[in-house]
Write an enzyme that holds these catalytic residues in place. Structure first.
Site, PDB file in Angstrom:
ATOM      1  CB  THR A   1      -0.918   0.029   1.244  1.00 29.44           C
ATOM      2  OG1 THR A   1      -1.745  -1.127   1.229  1.00 29.44           O
ATOM      3  CG2 THR A   1      -1.778   1.279   1.259  1.00 29.44           C
TER       4      THR A   1
ATOM      5  NE  ARG B   1       1.427  10.065  -3.617  1.00 30.14           N
ATOM      6  CZ  ARG B   1       0.410   9.299  -3.994  1.00 30.14           C
ATOM      7  NH1 ARG B   1       0.619   8.014  -4.208  1.00 30.14           N
ATOM      8  NH2 ARG B   1      -0.791   9.810  -4.151  1.00 30.14           N
ATOM      9  CB  SER B   2       8.173   5.895  -2.696  1.00 33.69           C
ATOM     10  OG  SER B   2       7.451   6.178  -3.875  1.00 33.69           O
ATOM     11  NE  ARG B   3       6.069   0.244   2.347  1.00 31.35           N
ATOM     12  CZ  ARG B   3       4.877   0.243   1.740  1.00 31.35           C
ATOM     13  NH1 ARG B   3       4.389   1.374   1.270  1.00 31.35           N
ATOM     14  NH2 ARG B   3       4.187  -0.863   1.619  1.00 31.35           N
ATOM     15  CG  PHE B   4      11.422   9.010   1.221  1.00 30.40           C
ATOM     16  CD1 PHE B   4      12.477   8.107   1.279  1.00 30.40           C
ATOM     17  CD2 PHE B   4      11.722  10.361   1.155  1.00 30.40           C
ATOM     18  CE1 PHE B   4      13.791   8.536   1.269  1.00 30.40           C
ATOM     19  CE2 PHE B   4      13.035  10.798   1.137  1.00 30.40           C
ATOM     20  CZ  PHE B   4      14.071   9.887   1.192  1.00 30.40           C
TER      21      PHE B   4
END
Length: 400
Positions: free
Chosen positions: A195, A376-379
């Site tokens: 997700t 977003r993008s695990r950042f």
């Protein structure tokens, strides 16, 4: 317009309607009880009277208790976790009233039940007119209160997800929950699950200087967002041989002193905390893509605090706390139920059994609090507060 051939029964996808349908059935049984009283006076204990007594016994011995459990264990806790403002203020008064009503009705039923047993068996013909009157009046006033205040609030506040959660809990209580289909190729599905978080962000300028105030802000937002059980938290402790151990508990209070929950002091977690008071809490509010990690030292609450909370719990929950030696092995469920029955019999009609010494509160005094906001993008955004030797909080950003 053609009248329906039969009365339709609401499904558990409409849990509030199911609760109202239960009230309708309760009213029918109360009417049967009143008619039975008249019948006994006029005709004595006939076969018809015995059948009526059996019907009343069958309903109020089982179905009525399931209905009360629906309210005590699911409906009201969900409302308390969701309501704010005037709704929350109303629940502070209403919930204790409803719990007290349940206790009064249980006590009244305990008086009527032996009489109904003898009538159903054909050996008795006495039914207390005073007892019937009080029981019927108490139930009617109680149902009117719920239908005018509790049910409309639930309809107004609960999301579709919460309604489904309530309906599923009610089904499971009755042993009729739908089967969950087994997911095909579970390993592949797990690997593919991902997700991307995009709900919000967290910057240093967003965070309040006091982490307790920041937690209160986020907790309020979780409640407003109708997060499922926002008060649920993972509690991690350490065994005497250094192994981690975790479970879900419910927070009952938080303030500048720390984060408080209640449990059995002799349980596994209680024994682990006695050996090593260092612990960690984790809140995860999926709907807001947020976590809060809290680490610190745990102390017991005062006896007065534990007494105060114990005395506002539902009576059945208090009896469970007395009866259960939490985490200790037991041979089977029947023995567990027998222990509970023995405690209930010993307490009798006493509405306020004393808190057992082995049960009470713990408070985690925080030393580190991290606020995690998914990005977003695990950042992700991570802001951590640590308490220094002088007791002051220092804030710092961590890399994801």
């Amino acid at each position: 317009m053609t009248a329906p051939l039969f009365d339709t029964v609401p499904g558990f996808d409409q849990p509030i309607a199911v609760l109202k349908h239960c009230h309708d059935k309760i009213r029918k049984q109360l009417s049967t009880l009143q008619n039975l009283l008249v019948h006994l006076l006029q005709q004595g204990n006939t076969t018809e009277a015995q059948q009526a007594a059996k019907a009343v016994l069958q309903y109020f011995d089982k179905a009525a208790h399931l209905h009360h459990d629906d309210e005590e264990q699911d409906l009201m806790p969900m409302l308390q976790a969701t309501a704010i403002g005037d709704d929350a203020a109303l629940l502070q008064t209403l919930v204790p009233e409803i719990l007290a009503d349940h206790q009064r009705m249980d006590a009244a039923w305990a008086t009527l039940r032996p009489e109904l047993d003898t009538i159903a068996a054909g050996t008795g013909k006495q039914l207390s007119a005073h007892g019937v009157r009080d029981y019927v009046a108490a139930y009617q006033a109680h149902m009117a209160k719920e239908e005018s205040q509790l049910a409309p609030m639930a309809k107004r506040l609960f999301s579709a997800q919460q309604m489904a959660q309530l309906g599923t809990a009610m089904q499971r209580r009755r042993g009729i929950a739908p089967e969950v289909a087994e997911a095909p190729d579970a390993a592949a599905l797990l690997a593919a699950m991902r997700t991307d978080y995009a709900h919000s962000s967290l910057s240093e300028s967003d965070v309040l200087a006091d982490p307790i105030a920041q937690f209160q802000k986020w907790f309020g937002e979780a409640v407003n967002a109708q997060v499922g059980e926002p008060n649920a938290m993972s509690l991690a402790t350490v065994t005497p041989d250094g192994k981690p151990s975790s479970r879900i508990v419910l927070i009952k209070q938080f303030d500048e002193r720390g984060f408080t929950w209640y449990t059995n002091y002799d349980s596994d977690k209680g024994q682990q905390l006695a050996h090593n008071p260092h612990a960690a809490l984790l809140f995860f509010w999926r709907e807001l893509e947020r976590q809060v990690r809290i680490e610190g030292t745990v102390v017991k609450t005062t006896a007065a605090e534990s007494d105060e909370y114990f005395n506002v719990r539902p009576l059945l929950s208090r009896l469970s706390a007395i009866a259960s030696q939490q985490s200790a092995p037991i041979s089977d469920r029947a023995t567990l139920e027998a222990n509970y029955a023995a405690v209930a019999a010993a307490v009798g009609e006493e509405a306020h059994p004393p808190r057992p010494e082995h049960w009470g509160g713990y408070r985690l005094q925080p030393e580190r609090i991290e606020f995690w906001q998914g990005r977003r993008s695990r950042f992700h955004d991570r802001i951590v507060f640590t308490r220094d030797a002088e007791g002051q909080w220092n804030m710092q950003r961590l890399q994801p």
